[in-house]
Design an enzyme around this catalytic site. Structure first.
Site, mmCIF file in Angstrom:
data_model
loop_
_atom_site.group_PDB
_atom_site.id
_atom_site.type_symbol
_atom_site.label_atom_id
_atom_site.label_comp_id
_atom_site.label_asym_id
_atom_site.label_seq_id
_atom_site.Cartn_x
_atom_site.Cartn_y
_atom_site.Cartn_z
ATOM 1 N N LYS A 118 5.536 4.212 16.989
ATOM 2 C CA LYS A 118 5.542 3.070 16.065
ATOM 3 C C LYS A 118 6.738 3.171 15.135
ATOM 4 C CE LYS A 118 2.474 0.226 13.269
ATOM 5 N NZ LYS A 118 1.051 0.025 12.854
ATOM 6 N N ASN B 204 5.857 -1.403 11.712
ATOM 7 C CA ASN B 204 5.073 -0.957 10.572
ATOM 8 C C ASN B 204 5.389 -1.831 9.354
ATOM 9 O OD1 ASN B 204 3.487 0.801 8.870
ATOM 10 N ND2 ASN B 204 4.004 2.503 10.227
ATOM 11 N N ASN C 37 5.057 5.966 3.174
ATOM 12 C CA ASN C 37 4.257 6.569 2.112
ATOM 13 C C ASN C 37 4.080 8.074 2.214
ATOM 14 O OD1 ASN C 37 3.805 3.982 0.981
ATOM 15 N ND2 ASN C 37 2.284 3.599 2.575
ATOM 16 N N THR C 38 4.724 8.705 3.193
ATOM 17 C CA THR C 38 4.802 10.163 3.279
ATOM 18 C C THR C 38 6.264 10.542 3.120
ATOM 19 O OG1 THR C 38 2.872 10.364 4.720
ATOM 20 C CG2 THR C 38 4.452 12.177 4.756
ATOM 21 N N SER D 195 5.673 5.174 8.547
ATOM 22 C CA SER D 195 5.057 4.846 7.269
ATOM 23 C C SER D 195 6.001 5.216 6.140
ATOM 24 C CB SER D 195 3.738 5.602 7.096
ATOM 25 O OG SER D 195 3.269 5.462 5.766
ATOM 26 N N ASN E 131 0.834 -1.197 0.000
ATOM 27 C CA ASN E 131 0.000 0.000 0.000
ATOM 28 C C ASN E 131 0.866 1.244 0.000
ATOM 29 O OD1 ASN E 131 -0.520 2.020 2.427
ATOM 30 N ND2 ASN E 131 0.140 0.082 3.349
ATOM 31 N N PHE F 147 -1.680 8.301 4.079
ATOM 32 C CA PHE F 147 -2.415 8.956 5.173
ATOM 33 C C PHE F 147 -3.649 9.695 4.651
ATOM 34 C CE2 PHE F 147 1.605 9.577 8.071
ATOM 35 C CZ PHE F 147 1.640 8.222 8.307
#
Length: 341
Positions: free
Chosen positions: A217, A246, A180-181, A178, A109, A113
C-alpha cells in the site's frame, strides 16, 4: 431525520473516536444488522486467486484487531481488510488523534497503529476461521512496522507479523505509507522497500503449502517517478498487487473547512473526497505502467457509487473505502457494493 442532518446535529458535537468505538460495539453485537436493505446479491469475482463476493470492501483502519469482521460483512462489504497490525502490541498516539472536517466529509487521523499486536490478532482470527461463517469470510490482513523498531530492523518486524497472521489471511498488505509512524513513509524508497517486500514474500509464498497473495500500500504523496519505481519493483519481485492509496499529509487549498479548524486538527493523514482525484491519478498511472497482470486496489476518497465505477474504469480490480462509511451510515456499504457489481 436524514443521516446527514443527524450527523450535523448530534454526532458532530461528539468526540470522533468515542463515536467510532460505540458504533463498532454495535456492529460487533449485531444490533444494526437486521435490515434487508443491507443485503447484496453476490456478483463473484476472482482476484489474486481468491473469490470475492463482489469488488467492494472495507479498507484497513476501521477494524484494526479483527473484532467485527462478520458484522461488517453483514452490512454489505464483500471483504474486510483488518489492521494495521504490528508485530508488537502498541497503544498508538496520544488522544485526541481523530478529527472531522465536516464541511468536507473528511477525517484527519494520527492514530499511530493502535492495535493488540500480531499474536493476539492471530489468535482471534484462528477462532474466527474455526467457524463456518469465518471460513467463508474474505479477510485481508494489513501489517505495519512497530513504532519502537528501528528502520534497519523493519524487515524482520514485518516478517514476524506475516509469519503469525498469514495462515489466516486471504491476502496480505504491507503498509509502508501511513503518515502516523515516524519514518515509515521513508520505507517506500525502493532501496528500503525491496528487502521488506522480498522477506515478507518469502513468508507468504511458503505458508504451509498455501501461497498467500501479497500487496503493498502506497501513499498519494509519492512523486510520479517514485510511483513508477515502486511499480517496477513490485513487478520485478512478483508481488500480486498495489493498493493505491493511503491518506495524504497535504492540506489542499480547496478544502471547504475553515483553515482555523484544519490547523487545529494538526498533523495526521487526511482522508475523504478531497483525496479522490489524486488517488485515481495514481491508480491510472500504475495500470498504464504495469499492464493488466497486476492486481490494483483502488482506495482513497471513495464516497459514492460514481467513485466506485470511476475506480473500476481506471483499472481497479477491487475498491475499498473507510471515511465514506463514517459519514454514510450503516446502509452505505450495500449501496456502493451494488455499484461494484
Amino acid at each position: 431525520m436524514a443521516y446527514d442532518a443527524l450527523f450535523d446535529t448530534v454526532f458532530a458535537r461528539m468526540d470522533p473516536e468515542r463515536i467510532h468505538e460505540r458504533a463498532f460495539a454495535a456492529i460487533r453485537a449485531g444490533r444494526p444488522l437486521t435490515s434487508l436493505a443491507y443485503r447484496v446479491e453476490p456478483s463473484p469475482v476472482t482476484v489474486m486467486g481468491v473469490e470475492f463476493p463482489h469488488r467492494f470492501g472495507l479498507a484497513a483502519g476501521f477494524d484494526k484487531n479483527a473484532r467485527g469482521v462478520l458484522g461488517l460483512l453483514a452490512l454489505g462489504f464483500g471483504h474486510v481488510e483488518i489492521g494495521t497490525v504490528t508485530a508488537r502490541p502498541q497503544p498508538g498516539n496520544e488522544r485526541p488523534r481523530l478529527f472531522r472536517l465536516v464541511d468536507d466529509h473528511a477525517i484527519v487521523n494520527r492514530m499511530g497503529f493502535n492495535n493488540d499486536g500480531a499474536a493476539q490478532v492471530a489468535a482471534r482470527l484462528h477462532r474466527l476461521r474455526g467457524t463456518a461463517a469465518g471460513q467463508r469470510a474474505v479477510i485481508g490482513v494489513n501489517i505495519g512496522k512497530t513504532k519502537v523498531v528501528p528502520a534497519e530492523r523493519a524487515a524482520q518486524d514485518y516478517v514476524e507479523s506475516a509469519r503469525l497472521l498469514s495462515p489466516y489471511a486471504d491476502y496480505l498488505v504491507v503498509n509502508v505509507s501511513s503518515p502516523n509512524t515516524p519514518g515509515l513513509r521513508d520505507l517506500q524508497a525502493v532501496e528500503s522497500l525491496e528487502p521488506i517486500l522480498a522477506a515478507v514474500k518469502a513468508v507468504a509464498d511458503g505458508n504451509h503449502g498455501r501461497r498467500v497473495p501479497l500487496v503493498v500500500k502506497i501513499a498519494p504523496d509519492l512523486a510520479d517517478e517514485d510511483i513508477d519505481q515502486v511499480t517496477d519493483l513490485v513487478l520485478e519481485l512478483g508481488l500480486d498487487g498495489i493498493s493505491a492509496t493511503n491518506t495524504t499529509i497535504a492540506r489542499p487549498d480547496t478544502l471547504r473547512t475553515s483553515r482555523e479548524v484544519v490547523d487545529a486538527a494538526g498533523a495526521g493523514g487526511l482522508s475523504g473526497p478531497i483525496l479522490a482525484e489524486r488517488a485515481t491519478e495514481v491508480l491510472r498511472r500504475i495500470r498504464a505502467r504495469a499492464g493488466e497482470g497486476l492486481t490494483l486496489i483502488g482506495v482513497g476518497g471513495v464516497t459514492g457509487e460514481a467513485d466506485v465505477r470511476t475506480r473500476i474504469e481506471a483499472g481497479a480490480d477491487l475498491v475499498q473505502a473507510y471515511t465514506g462509511f463514517i459519514y454514510g451510515g450503516p446502509s452505505w456499504p450495500s449501496r456502493l457494493a451494488r455499484a461494484a457489481r
